[in-house]
Design a protein around this motif. Sequence first.
Motif, mmCIF file in Angstrom:
data_model
loop_
_atom_site.group_PDB
_atom_site.id
_atom_site.type_symbol
_atom_site.label_atom_id
_atom_site.label_comp_id
_atom_site.label_asym_id
_atom_site.label_seq_id
_atom_site.Cartn_x
_atom_site.Cartn_y
_atom_site.Cartn_z
ATOM 1 N N PRO A 62 0.826 -1.208 0.000
ATOM 2 C CA PRO A 62 0.000 0.000 0.000
ATOM 3 C C PRO A 62 0.863 1.264 0.000
ATOM 4 O O PRO A 62 1.980 1.263 0.514
ATOM 5 C CB PRO A 62 -0.809 -0.116 1.289
ATOM 6 N N ASP A 65 -1.763 6.163 1.408
ATOM 7 C CA ASP A 65 -3.137 6.073 1.923
ATOM 8 C C ASP A 65 -3.368 4.808 2.751
ATOM 9 O O ASP A 65 -4.394 4.667 3.409
ATOM 10 C CB ASP A 65 -4.162 6.169 0.795
ATOM 11 N N GLY A 66 -2.431 3.867 2.707
ATOM 12 C CA GLY A 66 -2.532 2.637 3.489
ATOM 13 C C GLY A 66 -3.550 1.638 2.949
ATOM 14 O O GLY A 66 -3.790 0.597 3.556
ATOM 15 N N ARG A 67 -4.130 1.917 1.794
ATOM 16 C CA ARG A 67 -5.178 1.063 1.218
ATOM 17 C C ARG A 67 -4.536 -0.135 0.512
ATOM 18 O O ARG A 67 -3.818 0.020 -0.470
ATOM 19 C CB ARG A 67 -6.001 1.886 0.237
ATOM 20 N N THR A 68 -4.844 -1.306 1.001
ATOM 21 C CA THR A 68 -4.273 -2.530 0.430
ATOM 22 C C THR A 68 -5.139 -3.049 -0.709
ATOM 23 O O THR A 68 -6.296 -2.660 -0.856
ATOM 24 C CB THR A 68 -4.170 -3.634 1.499
ATOM 25 N N ALA A 71 -8.161 -4.703 0.761
ATOM 26 C CA ALA A 71 -9.191 -3.739 1.170
ATOM 27 C C ALA A 71 -10.021 -3.292 -0.032
ATOM 28 O O ALA A 71 -11.245 -3.132 0.068
ATOM 29 C CB ALA A 71 -8.549 -2.532 1.850
ATOM 30 N N ILE A 72 -9.376 -3.136 -1.171
ATOM 31 C CA ILE A 72 -10.090 -2.738 -2.390
ATOM 32 C C ILE A 72 -10.992 -3.877 -2.861
ATOM 33 O O ILE A 72 -12.124 -3.646 -3.288
ATOM 34 C CB ILE A 72 -9.100 -2.300 -3.485
ATOM 35 N N TYR A 75 -13.959 -3.804 -0.723
ATOM 36 C CA TYR A 75 -14.760 -2.624 -1.053
ATOM 37 C C TYR A 75 -15.582 -2.866 -2.315
ATOM 38 O O TYR A 75 -16.708 -2.407 -2.440
ATOM 39 C CB TYR A 75 -13.816 -1.429 -1.233
ATOM 40 N N PHE A 80 -14.584 0.323 -7.364
ATOM 41 C CA PHE A 80 -13.279 0.988 -7.369
ATOM 42 C C PHE A 80 -12.907 1.466 -8.774
ATOM 43 O O PHE A 80 -12.519 2.618 -8.975
ATOM 44 C CB PHE A 80 -12.232 0.013 -6.812
ATOM 45 N N ILE A 117 0.120 4.813 -4.529
ATOM 46 C CA ILE A 117 -1.098 4.169 -4.038
ATOM 47 C C ILE A 117 -1.636 3.250 -5.135
ATOM 48 O O ILE A 117 -1.285 3.399 -6.316
ATOM 49 C CB ILE A 117 -2.161 5.197 -3.573
ATOM 50 N N LYS A 119 -4.517 3.030 -6.596
ATOM 51 C CA LYS A 119 -5.250 3.730 -7.667
ATOM 52 C C LYS A 119 -4.277 4.292 -8.701
ATOM 53 O O LYS A 119 -4.500 4.161 -9.905
ATOM 54 C CB LYS A 119 -6.105 4.849 -7.074
#
Length: 135
Positions: A62, A65-68, A71-72, A75, A80, A117, A119
């Motif tokens: 990640p 933003d720490g978004r793995t 996690a996506i 989500y 996404f 990140i 994205k």
Amino acid sequence: MTARNNTLAQCMTKKVRVLQNKLHEVAKKDLNRTFGILYDKVCWYEVLWVSWKRVLKNKGAPGVDGRTIQAIKEYGEDKFLLEIQNELLEKKYKPAPIKRVFIRKSNGKLRPLGIPIVKDCVIQGAVKLVIEPIF
């Protein structure tokens, strides 16, 4: 992956491959040709999807933003990608800062490494899918 999802995946991958082949053929046929508008191709859902699948395979860390990736997935991958597509189409996309980490080399020195990140990785991959066949 279900049979329906597998067929859908093959269709999306094929559509991107067809785009890449056309871009490559046109670029090779006329070396002086310029490509004015490729942004719309980067925004194609299929291009973003193929890029996402490549990011998944890479299993990256990640960013700031720490978004793995996990996690996506939780989500919703489709949600996404549609959010990314909308952000690009509305021309509101701004890349996030790069996370800086240092990895130790075999000689004991540290090497800087920048981690974008997820994205941004997807969008970078989409741009690569579109421009690489031209070059």
